[in-house]
Write a protein that holds these residues in place. Sequence first.
Motif, PDB file in Angstrom:
ATOM      1  N   SER A  22      -3.909 -11.426 -11.865  1.00 46.79           N
ATOM      2  CA  SER A  22      -3.650 -12.527 -12.798  1.00 46.79           C
ATOM      3  C   SER A  22      -4.276 -12.196 -14.156  1.00 46.79           C
ATOM      4  O   SER A  22      -5.243 -11.432 -14.241  1.00 46.79           O
ATOM      5  CB  SER A  22      -4.231 -13.828 -12.253  1.00 46.79           C
ATOM      6  OG  SER A  22      -5.646 -13.783 -12.279  1.00 46.79           O
ATOM      7  N   PRO A  23      -3.736 -12.765 -15.233  1.00 48.31           N
ATOM      8  CA  PRO A  23      -4.312 -12.508 -16.567  1.00 48.31           C
ATOM      9  C   PRO A  23      -5.797 -12.871 -16.654  1.00 48.31           C
ATOM     10  O   PRO A  23      -6.572 -12.150 -17.267  1.00 48.31           O
ATOM     11  CB  PRO A  23      -3.470 -13.375 -17.495  1.00 48.31           C
ATOM     12  CG  PRO A  23      -2.161 -13.517 -16.791  1.00 48.31           C
ATOM     13  CD  PRO A  23      -2.513 -13.573 -15.323  1.00 48.31           C
ATOM     14  N   GLN A  26      -7.807 -10.179 -14.872  1.00 41.51           N
ATOM     15  CA  GLN A  26      -7.812  -8.942 -15.659  1.00 41.51           C
ATOM     16  C   GLN A  26      -8.760  -9.067 -16.860  1.00 41.51           C
ATOM     17  O   GLN A  26      -9.472  -8.123 -17.201  1.00 41.51           O
ATOM     18  CB  GLN A  26      -6.401  -8.581 -16.112  1.00 41.51           C
ATOM     19  CG  GLN A  26      -5.481  -8.197 -14.954  1.00 41.51           C
ATOM     20  CD  GLN A  26      -6.034  -7.049 -14.124  1.00 41.51           C
ATOM     21  OE1 GLN A  26      -6.304  -5.985 -14.634  1.00 41.51           O
ATOM     22  NE2 GLN A  26      -6.200  -7.288 -12.829  1.00 41.51           N
TER      23      GLN A  26
END
Length: 112
Positions: A22-23, A26
């Motif tokens: 997932s952003p 990350q």
Amino acid sequence: AAAEPSRHGWVSLHRPDHDDRSPAAQAACAAYASLFSSHQEALREGRGAQLTVGVGLVRWRVDASTVIDHPLVMMPAELQLDATGAYCVRMADASAPALWTFPGVPRVAAAL
């Protein structure tokens, strides 16, 4: 990986799960890697890992094309790696917050 308040400091960042794509995960991985790299460099150089934490935001428009953004209050902080692999950020020992005095901004600095 979660950032959370710590009873020993302002925030604690745990080692992220590299399998989470997932952003947010990350971004946490990138933050942790950056902290780890800075901490290791400080250890190699024989110094502590110190940070400055900024609180508040001053936005000063010097002219039509120049804007200065800077934290209003700056506090010396320390970065520590705990036994669980979490990085803890806390106020540095024997330190005090400092108000930004607008150095290099003559119209403001003169008024302070």
